[in-house]
Write an enzyme that holds these catalytic residues in place. Structure first.
Site, PDB file in Angstrom:
ATOM      1  N   GLN A   1     -37.602 -15.065  60.791  1.00  0.00           N
ATOM      2  CA  GLN A   1     -37.766 -16.521  60.725  1.00  0.00           C
ATOM      3  C   GLN A   1     -36.398 -17.155  60.508  1.00  0.00           C
ATOM      4  OE1 GLN A   1     -40.559 -17.703  57.650  1.00  0.00           O
ATOM      5  NE2 GLN A   1     -42.287 -17.548  59.058  1.00  0.00           N
TER       6      GLN A   1
ATOM      7  N   ALA B   1     -38.484 -29.651  55.523  1.00  0.00           N
ATOM      8  CA  ALA B   1     -38.236 -28.211  55.681  1.00  0.00           C
ATOM      9  C   ALA B   1     -39.009 -27.726  56.889  1.00  0.00           C
ATOM     10  CB  ALA B   1     -38.689 -27.456  54.438  1.00  0.00           C
TER      11      ALA B   1
ATOM     12  N   TRP C   1     -50.761 -15.719  53.843  1.00  0.00           N
ATOM     13  CA  TRP C   1     -49.671 -14.744  53.981  1.00  0.00           C
ATOM     14  C   TRP C   1     -50.119 -13.400  53.408  1.00  0.00           C
ATOM     15  CZ3 TRP C   1     -48.812 -19.808  52.230  1.00  0.00           C
ATOM     16  CH2 TRP C   1     -48.100 -20.610  53.123  1.00  0.00           C
TER      17      TRP C   1
ATOM     18  N   HIS D   1     -42.152 -14.980  54.233  1.00  0.00           N
ATOM     19  CA  HIS D   1     -41.510 -16.045  55.010  1.00  0.00           C
ATOM     20  C   HIS D   1     -40.120 -16.290  54.401  1.00  0.00           C
ATOM     21  CE1 HIS D   1     -43.908 -19.079  52.246  1.00  0.00           C
ATOM     22  NE2 HIS D   1     -43.382 -18.093  51.561  1.00  0.00           N
TER      23      HIS D   1
ATOM     24  N   ARG E   1     -45.351  -9.085  57.035  1.00  0.00           N
ATOM     25  CA  ARG E   1     -46.743  -9.454  56.726  1.00  0.00           C
ATOM     26  C   ARG E   1     -47.663  -8.287  56.990  1.00  0.00           C
ATOM     27  NH1 ARG E   1     -47.233 -15.809  58.591  1.00  0.00           N
ATOM     28  NH2 ARG E   1     -45.237 -16.365  57.639  1.00  0.00           N
TER      29      ARG E   1
ATOM     30  N   VAL F   1     -45.367 -28.458  51.346  1.00  0.00           N
ATOM     31  CA  VAL F   1     -44.950 -29.688  52.035  1.00  0.00           C
ATOM     32  C   VAL F   1     -46.089 -30.695  52.022  1.00  0.00           C
ATOM     33  CG1 VAL F   1     -43.169 -28.729  53.564  1.00  0.00           C
ATOM     34  CG2 VAL F   1     -45.567 -28.652  54.266  1.00  0.00           C
TER      35      VAL F   1
HETATM   36  C1  FA5 Z   1     -44.601 -20.232  57.344  1.00  0.00           C
HETATM   37  O1  FA5 Z   1     -44.216 -19.067  57.233  1.00  0.00           O
HETATM   38  C2  FA5 Z   1     -43.961 -21.331  56.560  1.00  0.00           C
HETATM   39  N1  FA5 Z   1     -43.102 -20.772  55.570  1.00  0.00           N
HETATM   40  C3  FA5 Z   1     -43.241 -22.263  57.493  1.00  0.00           C
HETATM   41  C4  FA5 Z   1     -42.829 -23.535  56.840  1.00  0.00           C
HETATM   42  C5  FA5 Z   1     -41.559 -23.651  56.353  1.00  0.00           C
HETATM   43  C6  FA5 Z   1     -43.736 -24.599  56.748  1.00  0.00           C
HETATM   44  C7  FA5 Z   1     -41.159 -24.848  55.740  1.00  0.00           C
HETATM   45  C8  FA5 Z   1     -43.333 -25.762  56.170  1.00  0.00           C
HETATM   46  C9  FA5 Z   1     -42.054 -25.876  55.683  1.00  0.00           C
HETATM   47  P1  FA5 Z   1     -46.227 -19.714  59.291  1.00  0.00           P
HETATM   48  O2  FA5 Z   1     -46.971 -18.645  58.605  1.00  0.00           O
HETATM   49  O3  FA5 Z   1     -47.011 -20.582  60.193  1.00  0.00           O
HETATM   50  O4  FA5 Z   1     -45.483 -20.629  58.293  1.00  0.00           O
HETATM   51  O5  FA5 Z   1     -45.024 -19.058  60.127  1.00  0.00           O
HETATM   52  C10 FA5 Z   1     -44.047 -19.835  60.735  1.00  0.00           C
HETATM   53  C11 FA5 Z   1     -43.667 -19.261  62.101  1.00  0.00           C
HETATM   54  O6  FA5 Z   1     -43.298 -17.909  61.971  1.00  0.00           O
HETATM   55  C12 FA5 Z   1     -44.816 -19.260  63.078  1.00  0.00           C
HETATM   56  O7  FA5 Z   1     -44.936 -20.496  63.716  1.00  0.00           O
HETATM   57  C13 FA5 Z   1     -44.405 -18.177  64.031  1.00  0.00           C
HETATM   58  O8  FA5 Z   1     -43.433 -18.656  64.946  1.00  0.00           O
HETATM   59  C14 FA5 Z   1     -43.724 -17.186  63.119  1.00  0.00           C
HETATM   60  N2  FA5 Z   1     -44.652 -16.135  62.714  1.00  0.00           N
HETATM   61  C15 FA5 Z   1     -45.570 -16.157  61.756  1.00  0.00           C
HETATM   62  N3  FA5 Z   1     -46.220 -14.993  61.653  1.00  0.00           N
HETATM   63  C16 FA5 Z   1     -45.692 -14.184  62.588  1.00  0.00           C
HETATM   64  C17 FA5 Z   1     -45.926 -12.831  63.006  1.00  0.00           C
HETATM   65  N4  FA5 Z   1     -46.827 -12.059  62.408  1.00  0.00           N
HETATM   66  N5  FA5 Z   1     -45.195 -12.338  64.032  1.00  0.00           N
HETATM   67  C18 FA5 Z   1     -44.252 -13.101  64.613  1.00  0.00           C
HETATM   68  N6  FA5 Z   1     -43.982 -14.363  64.276  1.00  0.00           N
HETATM   69  C19 FA5 Z   1     -44.679 -14.916  63.276  1.00  0.00           C
END
Ligand code: FA5
Length: 344
Positions: free
Chosen positions: A214, A311, A159, A174, A200, A257
């Site tokens: 999100q 989650a 992140w 997130h 981000r 997790v």
């Molecule tokens: C997370 O942010 C974790 N907090 C998710 C999580 C929650 C995991 C609870 C386990 C338990 P990640 O970085 O993969 O995970 O982001 C989750 C989702 O957010 C991605 O699958 C995507 O749909 C969206 N996302 C992430 N980064 C971006 C971005 N830069 N632009 C748009 N959508 C994004």
């Protein structure tokens, strides 16, 4: 005919001719002064009658008075005529066609991401989840440490973070920090979804924005399993997209997790063939998920031997892209009305 009568006839004819040529208010006013005013041509003529022999004066006076009446009447008539013309012109220029259809009034509409968020929350509400919201400017503790990501942990590289006041205050990367905030103030069972903006510090491309939404989901209770997590997410995908949508779960790593998974859906733009949006994989990653790590439960005072939970965190833009076949996430925030009006 006496010379004075000839002069009067000439004066009257000339005056009447000029009057017909006087085309506006100031021109006829100048005409009136020029002929009927104190030093006007007719007044001078009348004054000259005094120099005639006395026997000629009465007739010449009568003729001059008659000419004066004629000119005054002609002036009044011309004045009326010009006023009417002016009125006609005004009516013509201010003409309103009351039969024309009205101009359409443009009403605002909801942004496609607002629509998507509302639909996501509606589906989870139907499944018994409550809705909560939390701060976008967040503490490092909730964004990372309470989620089992201590300072200097290599997982922080997942992140890229905008710091407001390093090292402790940041823009949340997130919605997961709300897991700890909610559990801190609630006793199990918990079933909650949290929509919100995330930030981000990363490059933009067709599927990544530096600001995006999100929706976090959290359930904590006795005896929850991966099957509950999978059941909830597949039911959600079938309702938000279409009943036959293909879903895929694969192992993934998130420090908060254990085990962790990512869920993808088949790319609706290429139907799995591979395109720019799915980066030729045929799948679009929608969310990360997993069973809440025992250390996270302990951080908020829960006993992981008694309760456990699952989650997930999904990207709202990714869901809107799949749902509406949008091939570039940047379209949502480009403020091009031609794009946005398609969704109202
Ligand atoms: C997370 O942010 C974790 N907090 C998710 C999580 C929650 C995991 C609870 C386990 C338990 P990640 O970085 O993969 O995970 O982001 C989750 C989702 O957010 C991605 O699958 C995507 O749909 C969206 N996302 C992430 N980064 C971006 C971005 N830069 N632009 C748009 N959508 C994004």
């Amino acid at each position: 005919m006496a010379a004075i009568d000839v002069a009067l006839r000439g004066l009257t004819d000339r005056a009447l001719l000029e009057l017909t040529r006087a085309g506006d208010r100031s021109a006829i006013e100048a005409w009136r002064t020029g002929y009927l005013g104190r030093s006007g041509a007719l007044s001078l003529h009348m004054r000259s009658i005094g120099q005639l022999p006395s026997e000629e004066r009465p007739a010449a006076g009568q003729a001059a008075n008659a000419a004066k009446d004629t000119l005054e009447a002609a002036f009044a008539a011309r004045q009326r005529e010009l006023e009417e013309q002016a009125l006609d012109q005004r009516l013509e220029s201010e003409h309103i066609d009351v039969t024309l259809p009205g101009r359409p009034i443009h009403t605002g509409g909801l942004h496609p991401i607002t629509h998507t968020l509302r639909r996501i929350l509606e589906i989870f509400r139907d499944m018994g989840f409550q809705v909560a919201e939390g701060p976008e400017v967040e503490l490092d503790w909730y964004n990372f440490q309470a989620l089992n990501i201590p300072p200097e942990h290599p997982a922080r590289d997942m992140w890229d973070t905008f710091y407001v006041k390093p090292p402790s205050i940041l823009l949340r990367t997130h919605t997961s920090p709300m897991q700890a905030r909610i559990m801190e103030r609630t006793r199990p069972p918990v079933r909650v979804v949290v929509p919100g903006r995330c930030y981000r510090y990363e490059g933009q491309d067709a599927s990544h924005e530096w600001m995006f939404y999100q929706v976090e989901g959290l359930a904590v209770d006795k005896g929850l399993t991966m099957a509950d997590l999978k059941g909830v997410l597949v039911a959600f995908a079938r309702r938000i997209f279409w009943p036959e949508i293909q879903t895929r779960f694969r192992c993934d790593y998130f420090p908060f997790v254990e085990p962790g998974v990512e869920m993808s859906v088949q790319c609706p733009l290429c139907r799995g063939e591979g395109c720019r949006v799915c980066k030729t994989t045929g799948w679009i990653e929608l969310l990360g998920a997993g069973m809440v790590h025992p250390r996270v439960l302990r951080n908020v005072g829960y006993d992981p031997d008694v309760v456990n939970g699952f989650a997930f965190g999904m990207g709202a833009e990714r869901i809107a892209m799949v749902k509406h076949g949008v091939d570039d996430i940047r379209s949502f925030y480009g403020n091009d009305l031609r794009f946005l009006q398609q969704f109202t």
